[in-house]
Design a protein around this motif. Structure first.
Motif, mmCIF file in Angstrom:
data_model
loop_
_atom_site.group_PDB
_atom_site.id
_atom_site.type_symbol
_atom_site.label_atom_id
_atom_site.label_comp_id
_atom_site.label_asym_id
_atom_site.label_seq_id
_atom_site.Cartn_x
_atom_site.Cartn_y
_atom_site.Cartn_z
ATOM 1 N N ALA A 102 32.654 42.908 46.053
ATOM 2 C CA ALA A 102 31.727 43.756 46.817
ATOM 3 C C ALA A 102 31.639 43.238 48.245
ATOM 4 O O ALA A 102 31.633 44.020 49.204
ATOM 5 C CB ALA A 102 30.364 43.766 46.150
ATOM 6 N N GLU A 114 33.868 41.857 49.866
ATOM 7 C CA GLU A 114 35.105 42.231 50.583
ATOM 8 C C GLU A 114 35.111 43.710 50.961
ATOM 9 O O GLU A 114 36.020 44.175 51.643
ATOM 10 C CB GLU A 114 36.327 42.017 49.671
ATOM 11 N N GLY A 115 34.132 44.466 50.405
ATOM 12 C CA GLY A 115 34.050 45.894 50.721
ATOM 13 C C GLY A 115 35.112 46.726 50.030
ATOM 14 O O GLY A 115 35.534 47.762 50.545
ATOM 15 N N TYR A 148 34.829 48.195 47.028
ATOM 16 C CA TYR A 148 34.338 49.262 46.150
ATOM 17 C C TYR A 148 34.068 50.564 46.887
ATOM 18 O O TYR A 148 33.549 50.560 48.002
ATOM 19 C CB TYR A 148 33.034 48.829 45.467
ATOM 20 N N ASP A 172 31.896 54.295 46.211
ATOM 21 C CA ASP A 172 30.614 54.528 45.538
ATOM 22 C C ASP A 172 30.722 55.337 44.248
ATOM 23 O O ASP A 172 29.792 55.336 43.449
ATOM 24 C CB ASP A 172 29.649 55.260 46.492
#
Ligand code: COI
Length: 332
Positions: A183, A185-186, A188, A190
């Motif tokens: 998460a 690391e970005g 995901y 939504d």
């Protein structure tokens, strides 16, 4: 201490012998029989049972074990979807599984199969076998140019993500229970819809829970990009096979690699040479150049099999000693 070991395969024998040599206080009796209401009777006088099968562990089987007062069951695999949970709880049978025997085995397989599809090796293999050594028309795609959508970021999904990243792919992921590190690391998105809209490749690493049944269906396939690749090394029930076939027919799905199949029990890990499949859909998938079917072999490595035996035997011994192993199954 006595453990009854069911469904012993040749490839498990070295690991079992090694475990027995290190645990001389335990008497192990092994059979190649699966655990059924009939064979469960063999566990009379034993303290625990270690087993592995894709066929259901039914209430009837569990009742026989409970009547024999054998209340420890250690599975040598990760999936606990073939156990009658109500019966386990009612009879007070403690169950362990092997949640992580070698995530790499399965993750590697997903990447290998995807790269084979992208580089169209099944088509080349066929041509080359016929001495046709021309390049065209099987031009390939590079993994680093793909956005790979990983569904499920447990142990296996996370290893797969690292390998995909190593190839330079852009990785996005969805999991209702996100991993904190990923998460941060970005990685995901939504929602699954967002993943379907962006991914060139959809790869499944989610458990076969009823909530995930047919998560890949006509409606979700319609939300995917045209020419998407679909990979499933997780559980067969995640994909509606009819919808997959329709997606392949229309060209919406450019290729698929399936190591699991919704009707695989009794079909995979059996010798069908010279026989007709009882199932027209598997025949359909096997006949396609852009579909790779493997018979649930993603897990099947020396490392994984050795770990499955060792972890399950350790867990059963722990149960017998009155403790709870850290691999106890959590049914919810
Ligand atoms: C598992 O460990 O659950 C697997 O998928 C392997 C298997 C049952 C063949």
């Amino acid at each position: 201490m006595k453990i009854m070991f069911y469904a012993l395969r040749e490839d498990e024998k070295p690991a079992l012998a090694e475990w027995e040599a290190a645990n001389k206080d335990v008497e192990v009796v092994a059979t190649d029989e699966l655990l059924t209401p009939e064979t469960a009777k063999l566990a009379a006088g034993f303290d625990g049972v270690v087993t592995f099968q894709q066929l259901p562990y039914t209430r009837e089987t569990l009742q026989v074990l409970a009547d024999l007062d054998v209340k420890n069951l250690s599975l040598r695999n990760v999936g606990i979807d073939n156990i009658d949970v109500d019966a386990v709880n009612e009879f007070g049978i403690k169950v362990s599984h092997v949640p992580s025997y070698s995530p790499n085995a399965i993750a590697e397989h997903s990447v290998i199969q995807l790269t084979r599809l992208l580089r169209r090796t099944p088509e080349y293999d066929k041509k080359i076998a016929q001495r046709d050594l021309r390049w065209a028309p099987e031009i390939g795609k590079e993994l680093r140019m793909q956005t790979v959508g990983v569904i499920g970021t447990g142990n296996i999904g996370r290893v797969a993500i690292n390998i995909f990243k190593g190839f330079g792919a852009k990785v996005i992921a969805f999991d209702p229970y996100p991993n904190a590190e990923l998460a941060a690391e970005g990685i995901y998105v939504d929602s699954l819809d967002e993943l379907f809209a962006q991914a060139d490749v959809v790869t499944l690493h989610a458990p076969g829970l009823p909530a995930n049944d047919h998560m890949i269906n006509a409606e979700t396939i319609a939300k995917m990009k045209d020419g998407v690749f679909v990979v499933n090394v997780s559980r067969g029930n995640l994909i509606d096979t009819d919808a997959l076939i329709a997606g392949l027919d229309s060209g919406k799905i450019a290729g698929a690699a399936i190591d699991v199949y919704e009707d695989e029990v009794g079909l995979f890990n059996a010798d069908w040479r010279g026989k007709v499949f009882p199932d027209a859909r598997i025949e359909n998938l096997l006949n396609r150049d852009n579909v790779l079917v493997s018979p649930h072999t993603a897990f099947y490595t020396e490392t994984a099999v050795g770990q499955m035996v060792k972890i399950a035997m350790d867990a059963n011994k722990t149960f017998i000693m009155g403790q709870v192993p850290d691999v106890v199954a959590k049914f919810n």
